[in-house]
Design a protein around this motif. Structure first.
Motif, PDB file in Angstrom:
ATOM      1  N   THR A  42      31.147  39.700  29.167  1.00 47.08           N
ATOM      2  CA  THR A  42      32.117  38.309  29.161  1.00 47.08           C
ATOM      3  C   THR A  42      31.525  37.238  29.082  1.00 47.08           C
ATOM      4  OG1 THR A  42      34.211  37.577  30.388  1.00 47.08           O
ATOM      5  CG2 THR A  42      32.241  38.514  31.560  1.00 47.08           C
ATOM      6  N   GLY A  43      32.223  36.363  28.879  1.00 46.91           N
ATOM      7  CA  GLY A  43      31.805  34.703  28.993  1.00 46.91           C
ATOM      8  C   GLY A  43      31.998  34.504  30.539  1.00 46.91           C
ATOM      9  N   ALA A  44      31.155  33.262  30.863  1.00 47.35           N
ATOM     10  CA  ALA A  44      31.364  32.879  32.260  1.00 47.35           C
ATOM     11  C   ALA A  44      31.448  31.362  32.188  1.00 47.35           C
ATOM     12  CB  ALA A  44      30.245  33.135  33.112  1.00 47.35           C
ATOM     13  N   ALA A  45      32.472  31.002  32.955  1.00 48.90           N
ATOM     14  CA  ALA A  45      32.770  29.300  32.892  1.00 48.90           C
ATOM     15  C   ALA A  45      32.458  28.791  34.367  1.00 48.90           C
ATOM     16  CB  ALA A  45      34.306  29.149  32.719  1.00 48.90           C
ATOM     17  N   HIS A  46      32.124  27.369  34.264  1.00 49.81           N
ATOM     18  CA  HIS A  46      31.752  26.866  35.487  1.00 49.81           C
ATOM     19  C   HIS A  46      33.120  26.718  36.449  1.00 49.81           C
ATOM     20  CE1 HIS A  46      30.363  23.609  37.994  1.00 49.81           C
ATOM     21  NE2 HIS A  46      29.162  23.498  37.427  1.00 49.81           N
ATOM     22  N   LYS A  47      32.886  26.815  37.657  1.00 52.69           N
ATOM     23  CA  LYS A  47      34.133  26.806  38.446  1.00 52.69           C
ATOM     24  C   LYS A  47      34.501  25.407  38.761  1.00 52.69           C
ATOM     25  CE  LYS A  47      31.588  27.057  42.869  1.00 52.69           C
ATOM     26  NZ  LYS A  47      31.053  27.839  44.086  1.00 52.69           N
ATOM     27  N   VAL A  48      34.031  24.361  38.331  1.00 55.43           N
ATOM     28  CA  VAL A  48      34.642  22.989  38.296  1.00 55.43           C
ATOM     29  C   VAL A  48      35.482  22.905  37.298  1.00 55.43           C
ATOM     30  CG1 VAL A  48      34.140  20.492  38.902  1.00 55.43           C
ATOM     31  CG2 VAL A  48      32.642  22.262  40.067  1.00 55.43           C
ATOM     32  N   PRO A  49      36.768  22.392  37.335  1.00 54.89           N
ATOM     33  CA  PRO A  49      37.474  21.916  36.033  1.00 54.89           C
ATOM     34  C   PRO A  49      36.707  20.952  35.143  1.00 54.89           C
ATOM     35  CG  PRO A  49      38.644  21.665  38.053  1.00 54.89           C
ATOM     36  CD  PRO A  49      37.292  21.985  38.480  1.00 54.89           C
ATOM     37  N   GLY A  50      36.393  21.237  33.806  1.00 56.05           N
ATOM     38  CA  GLY A  50      35.946  20.307  32.895  1.00 56.05           C
ATOM     39  C   GLY A  50      34.338  20.739  32.636  1.00 56.05           C
ATOM     40  N   LYS A  51      33.711  21.360  33.206  1.00 56.53           N
ATOM     41  CA  LYS A  51      32.519  21.572  33.226  1.00 56.53           C
ATOM     42  C   LYS A  51      32.031  22.689  31.928  1.00 56.53           C
ATOM     43  CE  LYS A  51      30.469  19.365  36.557  1.00 56.53           C
ATOM     44  NZ  LYS A  51      29.544  18.632  36.709  1.00 56.53           N
ATOM     45  N   GLY A  52      33.103  23.437  31.430  1.00 52.47           N
ATOM     46  CA  GLY A  52      32.715  24.398  30.514  1.00 52.47           C
ATOM     47  C   GLY A  52      32.039  25.611  30.764  1.00 52.47           C
ATOM     48  N   GLN A  53      31.318  26.091  29.649  1.00 52.83           N
ATOM     49  CA  GLN A  53      30.411  27.549  29.795  1.00 52.83           C
ATOM     50  C   GLN A  53      29.397  27.346  30.462  1.00 52.83           C
ATOM     51  OE1 GLN A  53      30.461  29.698  26.272  1.00 52.83           O
ATOM     52  NE2 GLN A  53      29.664  31.460  27.157  1.00 52.83           N
ATOM     53  N   VAL A  54      29.098  28.520  31.183  1.00 50.52           N
ATOM     54  CA  VAL A  54      27.599  28.393  31.838  1.00 50.52           C
ATOM     55  C   VAL A  54      26.664  29.760  31.744  1.00 50.52           C
ATOM     56  CG1 VAL A  54      28.562  27.293  33.866  1.00 50.52           C
ATOM     57  CG2 VAL A  54      28.598  29.726  33.845  1.00 50.52           C
ATOM     58  N   GLY A  55      27.392  30.448  30.877  1.00 53.28           N
ATOM     59  CA  GLY A  55      26.630  31.597  30.480  1.00 53.28           C
ATOM     60  C   GLY A  55      27.353  32.790  30.017  1.00 53.28           C
ATOM     61  N   ALA A  56      26.913  33.947  29.963  1.00 51.90           N
ATOM     62  CA  ALA A  56      27.630  35.251  29.739  1.00 51.90           C
ATOM     63  C   ALA A  56      26.776  36.393  30.439  1.00 51.90           C
ATOM     64  CB  ALA A  56      27.346  35.402  28.159  1.00 51.90           C
ATOM     65  N   GLY A  57      27.891  37.583  30.606  1.00 50.91           N
ATOM     66  CA  GLY A  57      27.003  38.606  31.406  1.00 50.91           C
ATOM     67  C   GLY A  57      27.853  39.658  31.497  1.00 50.91           C
ATOM     68  N   ILE A  58      27.433  40.820  32.271  1.00 51.68           N
ATOM     69  CA  ILE A  58      28.047  41.841  32.452  1.00 51.68           C
ATOM     70  C   ILE A  58      29.126  41.694  33.773  1.00 51.68           C
ATOM     71  CG2 ILE A  58      27.947  44.564  33.170  1.00 51.68           C
ATOM     72  CD1 ILE A  58      26.931  43.757  30.246  1.00 51.68           C
ATOM     73  N   VAL A  59      30.152  42.278  33.804  1.00 49.88           N
ATOM     74  CA  VAL A  59      31.053  42.260  35.121  1.00 49.88           C
ATOM     75  C   VAL A  59      31.798  43.733  35.029  1.00 49.88           C
ATOM     76  CG1 VAL A  59      33.071  41.250  33.668  1.00 49.88           C
ATOM     77  CG2 VAL A  59      32.742  40.997  36.176  1.00 49.88           C
ATOM     78  N   ARG A  60      31.912  44.328  36.369  1.00 53.69           N
ATOM     79  CA  ARG A  60      32.584  45.527  36.372  1.00 53.69           C
ATOM     80  C   ARG A  60      33.950  45.211  37.058  1.00 53.69           C
ATOM     81  NH1 ARG A  60      31.194  50.777  36.677  1.00 53.69           N
ATOM     82  NH2 ARG A  60      28.958  50.256  36.413  1.00 53.69           N
ATOM     83  N   MET A  61      34.877  45.606  36.649  1.00 52.12           N
ATOM     84  CA  MET A  61      36.228  45.478  36.996  1.00 52.12           C
ATOM     85  C   MET A  61      36.448  46.059  38.511  1.00 52.12           C
ATOM     86  SD  MET A  61      37.833  43.467  34.824  1.00 52.12           S
ATOM     87  CE  MET A  61      36.282  42.958  34.817  1.00 52.12           C
ATOM     88  N   PRO A  62      37.192  45.229  39.275  1.00 53.55           N
ATOM     89  CA  PRO A  62      37.554  45.569  40.822  1.00 53.55           C
ATOM     90  C   PRO A  62      38.351  46.799  40.746  1.00 53.55           C
ATOM     91  CG  PRO A  62      38.716  43.432  40.374  1.00 53.55           C
ATOM     92  CD  PRO A  62      37.889  43.919  39.146  1.00 53.55           C
ATOM     93  N   SER A  63      38.168  47.603  41.803  1.00 53.73           N
ATOM     94  CA  SER A  63      38.803  48.851  41.848  1.00 53.73           C
ATOM     95  C   SER A  63      40.439  48.815  42.471  1.00 53.73           C
ATOM     96  CB  SER A  63      37.998  49.986  42.708  1.00 53.73           C
ATOM     97  OG  SER A  63      38.134  49.443  44.060  1.00 53.73           O
ATOM     98  N   GLU A  64      40.642  47.652  43.202  1.00 53.58           N
ATOM     99  CA  GLU A  64      41.794  47.756  44.021  1.00 53.58           C
ATOM    100  C   GLU A  64      43.035  47.886  43.151  1.00 53.58           C
ATOM    101  OE1 GLU A  64      39.368  45.728  44.417  1.00 53.58           O
ATOM    102  OE2 GLU A  64      38.632  45.622  46.560  1.00 53.58           O
TER     103      GLU A  64
END
Lengths: 417, 57
Positions: free
Chosen positions: A381-403
């Motif tokens: 997946t792509g990854a966004a900056h947590k601050v509004p307005g900053k845009g993309q910070v990278g891309a990586g792998i993410v495992r979906m949570p089980s709950e």
């Protein structure tokens, strides 16, 4: 064969029979079912403004400015907090959006039709990488680019696509996806081949329908420069193909996975329209220069529909070059795909992986298998900056949570006991 | 014991892959088994397996 097995077989047959075609374009408020003025669609399950994460806040601010509902960022924040704007998930309107996934009433959208079952899906055009609305950016350059997409890109593409949809060889998106997998795409974070195939297919129609060579050359250059241009169409193909799985009695196949940057949500075929939710995961990201792990927002976007469809992270083995963008090694990519067979009910009949001797991609996430094995879906997946307005910070792998899977399994066990 | 000291250990790693990767880096003989602890209570697992009954038979 148990009732669950029989129901899953029926669900998967519907998925494998799907025929997604690109049939047209339109303005969201005139095209998407239930879309209204002062409504914003977003990725993932329902969320209120006060619970939105940074990139989604950034994207709804940008959409508010784009629609002319406010003249400044401060005013946009006031309008958004006032309750005047209705927020609804894209998925509740047969639509999907990558990352923040925001669709506003005036935005142009692609129309994809599943010709086997007659249902349609909708998605915006992909803006490119970096400082873009879907990553939560909203400065003047973002809005200016969106206006160019609406005023130049949209009418030119619309005319060419409508011409093709009435021709003898309309644009077959499933076919493009199948070919792109053989050309090194996994269709979530690598869409180089898919974009190229679409570009090659559509170029003659664009040349025939657009008389303004200056505008046309800019359109062609934009598509050529944006390796992710096909992503939104791939997502709309997945959505149109998976929606007919809603409500198949007894089926434990997951037909929606989506994240809004705060929550992760799924829907299960035999449990109909109910969202099962939990907190969104934190992606493991290969960062762009200048960013740190602390900058990364929790997982966001409807693009998890690609893995739900049996591609994206599930087809990582087909895309060894992707590891340069998301991290890891080609051997890791193969390992992720092999692991996903453990939780899927079938191997895809149309999408195959050359590196695995043309084995079908793992397809049809079985809720019961996820819960029994403890293996949850992998996404790239792509990854966004947590601050509004900053845009993309990278891309990586993410495992979906089980709950979310566990709470869905509890309801499933109760309903079908 | 002598055999173990002479030939070195043969390791089966279950669960956390990091231990397996470390052994392989040291060129030690090891195989890895993917395993995760159950994510649900036994009662729910039993009920889900009942729904599956017949699949494995």
């Amino acid at each position: 064969m148990t009732k669950v097995d029989a129901a899953n077989k029926q669900a998967l047959q519907k998925l494998f029979d799907a025929e997604p075609f690109l049939v047209g374009m339109g303005i969201a408020k005139d095209t998407i079912p239930g879309m209204k003025d002062k409504m914003l669609l977003h990725a993932g399950p329902h969320i209120t403004y006060d619970r939105m994460s940074g990139p989604l806040i950034g994207a709804v601010i940008g959409a508010t400015l784009y629609e002319g509902w406010a003249d400044s960022v401060e005013e946009a924040r006031e309008v958004l907090a006032s309750g005047e704007i209705v927020f609804e998930p894209c998925h509740e309107h047969a639509s999907v959006g990558p990352m923040a996934g925001v669709i506003s009433p005036g935005m142009p959208v692609f129309v994809v039709e599943n010709r086997k079952f007659g249902n349609r899906s909708y998605a915006t055009m992909n803006e490119g990488l970096g400082r873009v609305l879907r990553m939560g950016a909203f400065d003047d350059s973002v809005i200016t680019h969106l206006r160019w997409m609406e005023n130049t890109l949209f009418p030119i593409l619309k005319e060419a696509i409508e011409k093709r949809s009435n021709a003898e060889d309309p644009i077959d998106l499933k076919n493009i996806i199948a070919q792109a997998l053989h050309m090194g795409d996994e269709l979530h974070n690598r869409n180089k081949a898919g974009t190229s195939l679409l570009f090659r297919s559509l170029a003659p129609d664009l040349a025939e329908t657009c008389q303004d060579s200056e505008k046309l050359s800019r359109v062609l250059r934009f598509i050529d420069s944006n390796d992710h241009f096909f992503l939104n169409l791939g997502m709309a193909s997945a959505k149109a193909s998976l929606d007919p799985l809603n409500g198949i009695e007894g089926s434990s196949i997951v037909y929606i996975m989506a994240r809004n940057g705060t929550d992760f949500g799924i829907k299960v075929s035999g449990l109909g329209d109910t969202w099962f939710k939990c907190a969104a995961a934190q992606p493991d990201v290969l960062l762009f220069p200048g960013f740190t792990r602390d900058d990364v927002n929790p997982d966001i976007g409807d693009s998890a529909i690609m893995e739900t469809y049996g591609i994206g992270g599930f087809a990582l083995a087909a895309a060894p070059a992707i590891v340069q963008f998301v991290g890891g090694t080609p051997a890791d990519a193969v390992r992720y795909t092999r692991e996903m067979y453990e939780i899927c009910a079938a191997e895809n009949k149309s999408f195959t992986i050359p590196q695995l001797n043309f084995r079908g991609t793992p397809t049809g996430i079985d809720l019961l298998s996820v819960v029994e094995t403890g293996i949850t879906p992998i996404l790239d997946t792509g990854a966004a900056h947590k601050v509004p307005g900053k845009g993309q910070v990278g891309a990586g792998i993410v495992r979906m949570p089980s709950e979310a899977f566990v709470s869905a399994a509890e309801v499933f066990a109760e309903k079908y006991a | 014991m002598k055999k173990l000291l002479k030939e070195g250990p043969k390791t089966v790693n279950i669960g956390l892959r990091g231990f397996y990767d470390a052994l392989k880096q040291q060129e030690s003989s090891a195989i890895h088994v993917e395993w995760r602890p159950p994510i649900v209570k036994t009662d729910l697992l039993k009920r889900l397996r009942k729904l599956r009954k017949g699949r494995e038979q």
